[in-house]
Scaffold this active site. Structure first.
Site, PDB file in Angstrom:
ATOM      1  N   HIS A   1      -5.433   1.994  -6.014  1.00  0.00           N
ATOM      2  CA  HIS A   1      -4.842   3.037  -5.176  1.00  0.00           C
ATOM      3  C   HIS A   1      -5.915   3.740  -4.342  1.00  0.00           C
ATOM      4  O   HIS A   1      -6.089   4.956  -4.385  1.00  0.00           O
ATOM      5  CB  HIS A   1      -4.079   4.060  -6.037  1.00  0.00           C
ATOM      6  CG  HIS A   1      -3.042   4.820  -5.261  1.00  0.00           C
ATOM      7  ND1 HIS A   1      -2.025   5.521  -5.858  1.00  0.00           N
ATOM      8  CD2 HIS A   1      -2.867   4.994  -3.922  1.00  0.00           C
ATOM      9  CE1 HIS A   1      -1.269   6.101  -4.930  1.00  0.00           C
ATOM     10  NE2 HIS A   1      -1.766   5.794  -3.751  1.00  0.00           N
ATOM     11  N   VAL A   2      -6.622   2.945  -3.558  1.00  0.00           N
ATOM     12  CA  VAL A   2      -7.728   3.469  -2.758  1.00  0.00           C
ATOM     13  C   VAL A   2      -7.567   3.182  -1.262  1.00  0.00           C
ATOM     14  O   VAL A   2      -8.501   3.401  -0.486  1.00  0.00           O
ATOM     15  CB  VAL A   2      -9.088   2.900  -3.237  1.00  0.00           C
ATOM     16  CG1 VAL A   2      -9.429   3.423  -4.621  1.00  0.00           C
ATOM     17  CG2 VAL A   2      -9.080   1.363  -3.230  1.00  0.00           C
ATOM     18  N   ALA A   3      -6.392   2.711  -0.852  1.00  0.00           N
ATOM     19  CA  ALA A   3      -6.203   2.428   0.568  1.00  0.00           C
ATOM     20  C   ALA A   3      -6.265   3.700   1.403  1.00  0.00           C
ATOM     21  O   ALA A   3      -6.712   3.686   2.548  1.00  0.00           O
ATOM     22  CB  ALA A   3      -4.866   1.718   0.801  1.00  0.00           C
TER      23      ALA A   3
ATOM     24  N   GLU B   1       1.473   3.860 -12.362  1.00  0.00           N
ATOM     25  CA  GLU B   1       0.300   4.005 -11.497  1.00  0.00           C
ATOM     26  C   GLU B   1      -0.844   3.101 -11.936  1.00  0.00           C
ATOM     27  O   GLU B   1      -1.520   2.486 -11.113  1.00  0.00           O
ATOM     28  CB  GLU B   1      -0.148   5.474 -11.474  1.00  0.00           C
ATOM     29  CG  GLU B   1      -1.461   5.743 -10.767  1.00  0.00           C
ATOM     30  CD  GLU B   1      -1.387   5.540  -9.257  1.00  0.00           C
ATOM     31  OE1 GLU B   1      -2.463   5.460  -8.623  1.00  0.00           O
ATOM     32  OE2 GLU B   1      -0.269   5.467  -8.709  1.00  0.00           O
TER      33      GLU B   1
ATOM     34  N   ASP C   1      -2.217  -2.399  -3.854  1.00  0.00           N
ATOM     35  CA  ASP C   1      -2.995  -1.170  -4.049  1.00  0.00           C
ATOM     36  C   ASP C   1      -2.232  -0.144  -4.879  1.00  0.00           C
ATOM     37  O   ASP C   1      -2.832   0.804  -5.373  1.00  0.00           O
ATOM     38  CB  ASP C   1      -3.365  -0.555  -2.688  1.00  0.00           C
ATOM     39  CG  ASP C   1      -4.328   0.608  -2.814  1.00  0.00           C
ATOM     40  OD1 ASP C   1      -5.393   0.426  -3.443  1.00  0.00           O
ATOM     41  OD2 ASP C   1      -4.017   1.705  -2.312  1.00  0.00           O
TER      42      ASP C   1
ATOM     43  N   THR D   1       0.839  -1.198   0.000  1.00  0.00           N
ATOM     44  CA  THR D   1       0.000   0.000   0.000  1.00  0.00           C
ATOM     45  C   THR D   1       0.875   1.249   0.000  1.00  0.00           C
ATOM     46  O   THR D   1       0.366   2.350   0.199  1.00  0.00           O
ATOM     47  CB  THR D   1      -0.901   0.041   1.251  1.00  0.00           C
ATOM     48  OG1 THR D   1      -0.062   0.018   2.429  1.00  0.00           O
ATOM     49  CG2 THR D   1      -1.852  -1.136   1.300  1.00  0.00           C
ATOM     50  N   ALA D   2       2.174   1.070  -0.208  1.00  0.00           N
ATOM     51  CA  ALA D   2       3.111   2.188  -0.111  1.00  0.00           C
ATOM     52  C   ALA D   2       3.326   2.846  -1.463  1.00  0.00           C
ATOM     53  O   ALA D   2       2.637   3.817  -1.809  1.00  0.00           O
ATOM     54  CB  ALA D   2       4.434   1.697   0.485  1.00  0.00           C
ATOM     55  N   ARG D   3       4.265   2.343  -2.244  1.00  0.00           N
ATOM     56  CA  ARG D   3       4.551   2.860  -3.583  1.00  0.00           C
ATOM     57  C   ARG D   3       4.943   1.697  -4.487  1.00  0.00           C
ATOM     58  O   ARG D   3       5.699   0.813  -4.081  1.00  0.00           O
ATOM     59  CB  ARG D   3       5.691   3.891  -3.549  1.00  0.00           C
ATOM     60  CG  ARG D   3       5.325   5.215  -2.888  1.00  0.00           C
ATOM     61  CD  ARG D   3       4.370   6.029  -3.771  1.00  0.00           C
ATOM     62  NE  ARG D   3       4.068   7.333  -3.202  1.00  0.00           N
ATOM     63  CZ  ARG D   3       3.030   7.617  -2.436  1.00  0.00           C
ATOM     64  NH1 ARG D   3       2.191   6.641  -2.115  1.00  0.00           N
ATOM     65  NH2 ARG D   3       2.815   8.832  -1.990  1.00  0.00           N
TER      66      ARG D   3
END
Length: 336
Positions: free
Chosen positions: A294-296, A275, A270, A245-247
């Site tokens: 990318h919704v965390a 991207e 995530d 969930t970081a990058r």
């Protein structure tokens, strides 16, 4: 004493709920809101007129880069309050050179990311995503029940955290309520750090080799790019789960896909690099991958936390009290 003047700069379609009526009223009690509608550009004459008279600029997702020209156009500006997480990519060094204070709502945005991570850990250990697929394919539950006799579940499991970021620390705190052994790898954690009461500090290889679930919480820096590659992934236990969930840049994606295609490990992802994965990426279709867009971080009404944190920081600033979440130049480089 005149009340400071304030304006907003963010993309309205990305920041719904950040400032509700109550938050705006709280701001209005201390500030003169020059323009409630957020600026989405700094280049047009109306935006320059707003910049010329404000003392505080509240930014958020979709804010244009605050360049040296923007700083010059805002001679009264004393505070940039970012109602979102990452702020470093939107700030020119001219901001700090002009003595403008910066704060951000990354701590508020960390809460839903940590919650997402906790949910992912619990579901991963119980193999819930595989359980769902087996049940759909076999309503008689024969294959589902067979999985319950495997060594799965959340009792006496080992969770490995990579990075003692604000999110990593919140996850570590959440995990204290479970029967987990929690490992942490972070080269910046020193003796006496409070997190050491919650985790066992080890190196990255130990995290990868001992954990049933590995969760990434490191910042994206030149030194951390592709820090997780084929060698590190190869250390993971059969059946373990990798959570990011970081990058996306922290991971060698080709190596991760290759490991996932072998079926040996699982993943909850995530964030990716790029991207949005390219069309046809196996990440969209692999059965052992749970992929989210990318919704965390804060979505929907979770964004209210961001606005409330910024309002409270602005109140501190006006009262002459030190900012709780100030972003100093030295800290900027280590942020995600």
């Amino acid at each position: 004493m005149m009340r400071p003047k304030i304006a907003f700069a963010m993309a309205a379609d990305k920041t719904k709920y950040v400032f509700d009526a109550a938050a705006l009223a709280q701001l209005a009690a201390h500030c003169e809101i020059v323009q409630e509608a957020p600026l989405d550009s700094f280049s047009d004459p109306q935006a320059r007129a707003v910049l010329a008279e404000i003392d505080i600029l509240v930014t958020g997702w979709g804010c244009p880069r605050i360049s040296a020209e923007v700083v010059k156009a805002a001679p009264r500006l004393k505070l940039i309050a970012h109602a979102a997480g990452t702020v470093k990519y939107m700030l020119d060094p001219a901001v700090y050179a002009a003595g403008i204070a910066v704060t951000h709502a990354a701590d508020a945005n960390a809460v839903p990311v940590a919650e997402y991570t906790l949910a992912a850990i619990i579901f991963a250990n119980k193999r819930m995503f595989e359980m769902r697929d087996r049940y759909r394919a076999d309503p008689a539950r024969v294959s589902s029940y067979a999985l319950t006799n495997e060594p799965i579940g959340n009792y006496h499991r080992t969770v490995g955290l990579v990075g003692a970021s604000r999110i990593g620390r919140k996850v570590a705190k959440f995990l204290q309520g479970f029967d987990f052994t929690v490992l942490l790898s972070d080269p910046y954690v020193q003796a006496g750090d409070p997190i050491l009461a919650q985790v066992e500090l080890v190196d990255i290889d130990t995290v990868m080799a001992r954990s049933d679930v590995v969760s990434m919480h490191a910042p994206s820096l030149p030194t951390t790019r592709a820090m997780i590659g084929a060698r590190e992934l190869g250390l993971m236990r059969d059946g373990a789960t990798f959570i990011n969930t970081a990058r996306g840049a922290l991971v060698d994606e080709a190596a991760l896909i290759a490991e996932l295609q072998s079926g040996r490990i699982h993943a909850v992802i995530d964030v990716t690099e790029p991207e949005i994965p390219e069309v046809g990426s196996p990440l969209y279709s692999l059965p052992n991958v749970f992929l989210t867009p990318h919704v965390a971080g804060a979505i929907g009404t979770e964004r209210l936390r961001l606005g409330q944190l910024v309002v409270e920081e602005i109140e501190r600033f006006i009262a002459g009290v030190p900012l709780e979440f100030a972003v100093e130049p030295a800290l900027l480089e280590r942020l995600a």
